[in-house]
Design a protein around this motif. Structure first.
Motif, short mmCIF file in Angstrom:
data_model
loop_
_atom_site.label_atom_id
_atom_site.label_comp_id
_atom_site.label_asym_id
_atom_site.label_seq_id
_atom_site.Cartn_x
_atom_site.Cartn_y
_atom_site.Cartn_z
N TYR A 124 0.81 -1.22 0.00
CA TYR A 124 0.00 0.00 0.00
C TYR A 124 0.85 1.27 0.00
CZ TYR A 124 -3.40 3.52 1.35
OH TYR A 124 -4.16 4.65 1.40
N PRO A 125 1.88 1.38 0.88
CA PRO A 125 2.72 2.58 0.81
C PRO A 125 3.40 2.77 -0.54
CG PRO A 125 3.07 1.45 2.88
CD PRO A 125 2.23 0.55 2.04
N VAL A 126 3.89 1.67 -1.13
CA VAL A 126 4.56 1.79 -2.43
C VAL A 126 3.56 2.21 -3.50
CG1 VAL A 126 5.70 0.45 -4.25
CG2 VAL A 126 6.38 0.15 -1.87
N ALA A 321 1.71 4.99 5.77
CA ALA A 321 0.70 5.37 4.78
C ALA A 321 0.19 6.79 4.98
CB ALA A 321 -0.45 4.38 4.80
N PRO A 322 -0.20 7.22 6.19
CA PRO A 322 -0.62 8.62 6.35
C PRO A 322 0.49 9.62 6.11
CG PRO A 322 -1.37 7.28 8.21
CD PRO A 322 -0.43 6.44 7.42
N CYS A 323 1.72 9.27 6.50
CA CYS A 323 2.85 10.18 6.27
C CYS A 323 3.08 10.40 4.78
CB CYS A 323 4.11 9.64 6.94
SG CYS A 323 4.09 9.72 8.73
N LEU A 324 3.07 9.30 4.01
CA LEU A 324 3.24 9.41 2.57
C LEU A 324 2.09 10.18 1.94
CD1 LEU A 324 4.55 5.85 1.62
CD2 LEU A 324 5.85 7.99 1.64
N LEU A 325 0.88 9.92 2.41
CA LEU A 325 -0.29 10.64 1.90
C LEU A 325 -0.19 12.13 2.18
CD1 LEU A 325 -3.04 10.38 0.53
CD2 LEU A 325 -4.05 10.03 2.80
N LEU A 326 0.28 12.49 3.38
CA LEU A 326 0.44 13.89 3.74
C LEU A 326 1.51 14.56 2.89
CD1 LEU A 326 -0.23 16.24 5.64
CD2 LEU A 326 1.51 15.36 7.22
N ILE A 327 2.65 13.87 2.70
CA ILE A 327 3.73 14.44 1.88
C ILE A 327 3.27 14.63 0.44
CG2 ILE A 327 6.02 13.97 0.93
CD1 ILE A 327 6.66 12.52 3.57
N ALA A 328 2.60 13.60 -0.11
CA ALA A 328 2.11 13.69 -1.49
C ALA A 328 1.09 14.83 -1.62
CB ALA A 328 1.49 12.37 -1.91
#
Length: 350
Positions: A124-126, A321-328
């Protein structure tokens, strides 16, 4: 460096954990049924896939020449690890070869299951990171030029991030060959520096903790497997060290081995390597050494490590997952706002 056959321009075959699990399981079943080793390998050679067919054929050829199974396995180091050779030697000497092969099959099966869990946790993160990158690239390559031309037609001078993006887009249009060369150079450098990149990723604290727990789990399982097969503990620790793959962990395990060679109690030796063993593992090793059930206690330590590893993987996935979503979201939001900003200025002038 990776070995390459320059005559055929092919890299050596890489065998998966699943292939090894299937090989050992089939061979153990065949030997348990009463067939001879040569007959079993001949039967497997007819039914196995192409890669395993070659392994069976070479093993059978070595056995016909008078070599033992362990000696034949040593000649094929790409498929058979030192662990497999050591357990096969013990199995041949004790007359319990099929049991040793079954233990190997179980070990590689567990490794395959663990690998599947790790891959599932990272999917999911990838996917999220890849999808965000694709959207951003699509916006820059296709949408941005249209907006840039519209702003120029309206005599609006882009500023800030928008001007830099348009400059990059113009450079891409003018210097396609240069851009292709830069991308190719980055890919080549990444391939040759993959080890350094891996070390950097594994040094990130949350990932480092999970990776360290994975190595401790692997070590406990291997050591339990070898001790239950009758291998001397110093020899078993040495083989486990070679199977870890991480330089720092190997050094810590070698320190553990030196403590044992000096005659130190195994519980105290493990306590002197707290950088590698968790407190729970040290306690279980101490209890196992005192009661004479060391392999069983190591198995229990591996189960506890496995449970904690799965829990940490779930937490890491929930955090990542939330960190990547926030950065994106921040990156895409910043780009979109920088593009829309001149429109607000134009509306204000009207």
């Amino acid at each position: 460096m990776r070995e390459i056959d320059f005559l055929t321009c092919r890299k050596p075959l890489k065998y998966s954990q699943r292939q090894k699990m299937v090989f050992y399981k089939q061979l153990a079943l065949i030997l348990g049924s009463g067939l001879s080793l040569l007959q079993g390998l001949e039967l497997m050679e007819k039914r196995a896939d192409k890669n395993l067919t070659n392994v069976c054929a070479e093993l059978r050829s070595s056995l016909i020449k008078g070599h033992s199974l362990a000696e034949a396995m040593q000649e094929q180091g790409r498929f058979f690890s030192q662990l497999a050779v050591a357990l096969t030697i013990v199995g041949e000497e004790s007359g319990h070869l099929s049991e040793a092969l079954r233990e190997l099959s179980d070990y590689y099966g567990k490794q395959e299951e663990l690998k599947a869990v790790i891959i599932k946790a990272s999917l999911y993160p990838v996917f999220l990171l890849s999808f965000s990158t694709i959207i951003l690239c699509f916006f820059i390559v296709f949408v941005l030029p249209i907006l840039g031309n519209a702003y120029l037609a309206l005599q609006v001078q882009p500023t800030g991030i928008l001007s830099m993006l348009l400059m990059l887009q113009d450079m891409e249009a003018v210097n396609v060959e240069l851009l292709f060369f830069i991308i190719s150079a980055i890919i080549v450098i990444a391939v040759y520096k993959i080890k350094s990149i891996k070390e950097f990723v594994l040094s990130i604290p949350p990932i480092c903790n999970v990776y360290h727990m994975l190595l401790e789990l692997r070590f406990c399982k291997l050591l339990a497997l070898m001790l239950s097969s009758g291998i001397d503990i110093t020899r078993a620790v040495d083989l486990c060290s070679a199977a870890l793959g991480d330089k720092n962990s190997r050094l810590r395990v070698q320190l553990f081995k030196r403590y044992l060679q000096r005659g130190m109690d195994i519980g105290k030796a493990a306590g002197g390597c707290r950088m590698f063993f968790s407190p729970m593992t040290i306690e279980l090793i101490t209890v196992g050494a005192a009661t004479g059930y060391l392999p069983e206690m190591l198995e229990e330590a591996a189960k506890l490590c496995e449970r904690d590893l799965y829990a940490k993987l779930d937490k890491l996935r929930e955090l990542l997952a939330p960190c990547l979503l926030l950065i994106a979201s921040l990156v895409i939001g910043t780009v979109v706002c920088s593009v829309i900003e001149p429109l607000f200025g134009l509306v204000g002038q009207m």
